[in-house]
Design an enzyme around this catalytic site. Structure first.
Site, PDB file in Angstrom:
ATOM      1  N   GLY A  72     -24.769  65.252 -18.864  1.00 45.68           N
ATOM      2  CA  GLY A  72     -24.428  65.785 -20.180  1.00 45.68           C
ATOM      3  C   GLY A  72     -23.412  64.930 -20.920  1.00 45.68           C
ATOM      4  N   ASN A 152     -19.118  76.678 -22.928  1.00 45.45           N
ATOM      5  CA  ASN A 152     -18.964  76.695 -21.484  1.00 45.45           C
ATOM      6  C   ASN A 152     -17.838  77.609 -21.004  1.00 45.45           C
ATOM      7  OD1 ASN A 152     -17.995  74.282 -22.998  1.00 45.45           O
ATOM      8  ND2 ASN A 152     -16.700  74.037 -21.191  1.00 45.45           N
ATOM      9  N   GLN A 180     -25.079  74.110 -21.605  1.00 44.38           N
ATOM     10  CA  GLN A 180     -24.968  75.479 -21.069  1.00 44.38           C
ATOM     11  C   GLN A 180     -26.166  76.344 -21.450  1.00 44.38           C
ATOM     12  OE1 GLN A 180     -22.633  76.965 -19.073  1.00 44.38           O
ATOM     13  NE2 GLN A 180     -21.481  75.079 -18.844  1.00 44.38           N
ATOM     14  N   ALA A 201     -28.887  68.368 -15.569  1.00 43.72           N
ATOM     15  CA  ALA A 201     -29.658  69.074 -14.539  1.00 43.72           C
ATOM     16  C   ALA A 201     -28.802  69.987 -13.655  1.00 43.72           C
ATOM     17  CB  ALA A 201     -30.406  68.062 -13.665  1.00 43.72           C
ATOM     18  N   THR A 238     -31.623  51.025 -13.930  1.00 43.01           N
ATOM     19  CA  THR A 238     -32.716  51.530 -13.106  1.00 43.01           C
ATOM     20  C   THR A 238     -32.700  53.051 -13.079  1.00 43.01           C
ATOM     21  OG1 THR A 238     -32.589  49.567 -11.749  1.00 43.01           O
ATOM     22  CG2 THR A 238     -33.692  51.482 -10.769  1.00 43.01           C
ATOM     23  N   CYS A 328      -4.894  70.783 -15.919  1.00 43.85           N
ATOM     24  CA  CYS A 328      -3.626  70.300 -15.394  1.00 43.85           C
ATOM     25  C   CYS A 328      -3.430  68.862 -15.834  1.00 43.85           C
ATOM     26  CB  CYS A 328      -3.615  70.370 -13.871  1.00 43.85           C
ATOM     27  SG  CYS A 328      -2.002  69.989 -13.190  1.00 43.85           S
TER      28      CYS A 328
END
Ligand SMILES: *Cc1c(COP(=O)(O)O)cnc(C)c1O
Length: 397
Positions: A72, A152, A180, A201, A238, A328
């Site tokens: 993503g 998300n 999402q 995926a 590839t 964090c």
């Protein structure tokens, strides 16, 4: 650890066992390079093209509009930078929202350093942008609109079809981060007027490290990586044959089972939300209560007087995996910018936890999590100097 309960399905999902079985031969027997001209390569290429067809079918696209990427984040970077750089002569203005994933926000920030201007649309308390807001932000320099399909952190489903119509009417490219959404809600790139769409995926029970950028035929963007001529000379490197094969089967299965899975997931989530609100005081349910506009998996709460990080760590010790919105950074905990954008007060944003349910979670796990959550919240509040002020009043059950 006696229990292992996974309630972080928005962060990633496990690879479905059937999907994994389909992938395995492509690590071993069928290891050819999809670009090679001999039969080893051809075997890989056949599998890649079958996966391309599966992905295309799942979102109403043509196979020639599917470009495999590493996930993503790459798809978001490529769509936004690729469009901005290709259209620079036409304009320098991009419209997005304040609650996008970092893969979009940070990409836009980078483009601002290059001189592009970016509008980060604010959202409502429930986490929505409107097509009207998008339309009002358009200038004669606007070259790209990028609005996520579903968020998300709080699970809000944005009005993508309406925004797509606005983009089309103004002849502006429309990209959506649908990481999402794909596999969780119906996505149709034609009906929704989507020019570019990112997906990944591992968010729908496929493997990690593989994604897709859908790009409508005729949309011109710059290639993202230089090198070989893979993916119709648009994306060098590839191809990840096992990952791509897995993505194809995973999306097919997720779309096929969507209704069944969502019914199960929503029943757990709805019960969980109802029980938390009934049994814990001073808790805020973040995002919308309109379940038709919220991902079935998502429940996000702010617990007053205590830190999300402490809740997360206590649940972790109890064998329950959840997520807190805080990032964090340099030792200090920054509250979630998404929650702040929804108008959640900063102290409350600090006390936030996302529970994201998946197809394999059970009611028994949900009950166990509730029981542990009551204990954890009660114990942390006992220790909280903020909470002590309210001693004598019943603040939790
Ligand atoms: C997970 C996620 C991404 C990033 O996808 P990766 O495949 O992990 O790079 C981008 N956008 C949203 C909305 C996400 O949930």
């Amino acid at each position: 650890m006696e229990r292992r309960i996974y309630l972080d399905n928005s962060a990633t999902t496990h690879t479905d066992a059937e999907v994994l079985q389909k992938m395995l031969p492509y690590f071993s027997e069928v290891y050819g390079n999809g670009s090679s001209q001999h039969f080893f390569g051809r075997e890989a290429l056949v599998a890649i093209d079958e996966a391309r067809e599966r992905v295309a079918k799942a979102i109403g696209a043509k196979p020639t509009e599917i470009y495999f990427t590493s996930g993503g984040t790459e798809s978001d970077n490529w769509a936004i930078k690729g469009a901005a750089h290709a259209l620079r002569a036409k304009g320098d203005h991009i419209i997005t929202t304040a609650i996008e994933h970092p893969a979009v926000i940070q990409t836009c920030k980078k483009l601002e350093k290059e001189g592009f201007k970016v509008t980060y649309l604010p959202v409502t308390e429930e986490g929505f942008v409107t097509a009207k807001q998008v339309e009002e932000a358009i200038t004669d320099k606007t070259i790209l609109i990028s609005v996520m399909s579903a968020n998300n952190e709080v699970g809000t489903i944005e009005p993508i079809r309406e925004i797509g119509e606005v983009a089309k009417a103004h002849k502006i490219l429309f990209h959506t981060d649908a990481v999402q959404a794909v596999g969780n809600v119906p996505v149709d790139v034609v009906k929704d007027n989507i020019d570019m769409l990112s997906m990944s995926a591992h968010k729908f029970y496929g493997p990690k490290g593989v994604g897709v950028l859908y790009k409508r035929n005729g949309v011109r963007i710059e290639r993202f990586m230089d090198g070989g001529e893979q993916e119709r000379n648009m994306r060098a490197s590839t191809l990840n044959t096992p990952g791509i094969v897995g993505m194809g089967y995973a999306i097919e299965k997720a779309v096929r089972d969507m209704e069944k899975n969502n019914a199960h997931i929503a029943s757990l989530r709805d019960y969980f939300v109802k029980e938390v609100l009934a049994n814990i005081s001073d808790v805020r349910y973040n995002g919308t209560t309109d379940t038709s506009r919220r991902l079935a998996s998502n429940a996000n709460f702010s617990f007053e007087y205590i830190e999300g990080e402490s809740i997360l760590m206590s649940l972790d010790l109890a064998g329950i995996a959840v997520s807190s919105g805080s990032a964090c950074s340099s030792g200090s905990l920054e509250p979630s910018y998404v929650l702040l954008s929804l108008g959640v007060p900063i102290e409350l944003a600090h006390g936030s936890i996302r529970f994201s349910f998946g197809k394999d979670n059970t009611m028994e796990e949900t009950e166990y999590t509730l029981k542990k959550l009551y204990e954890v919240v009660a114990r942390l509040r006992e220790m909280s100097p903020l909470f002590k002020k309210f001693e004598g009043e019943q603040k939790y059950v």
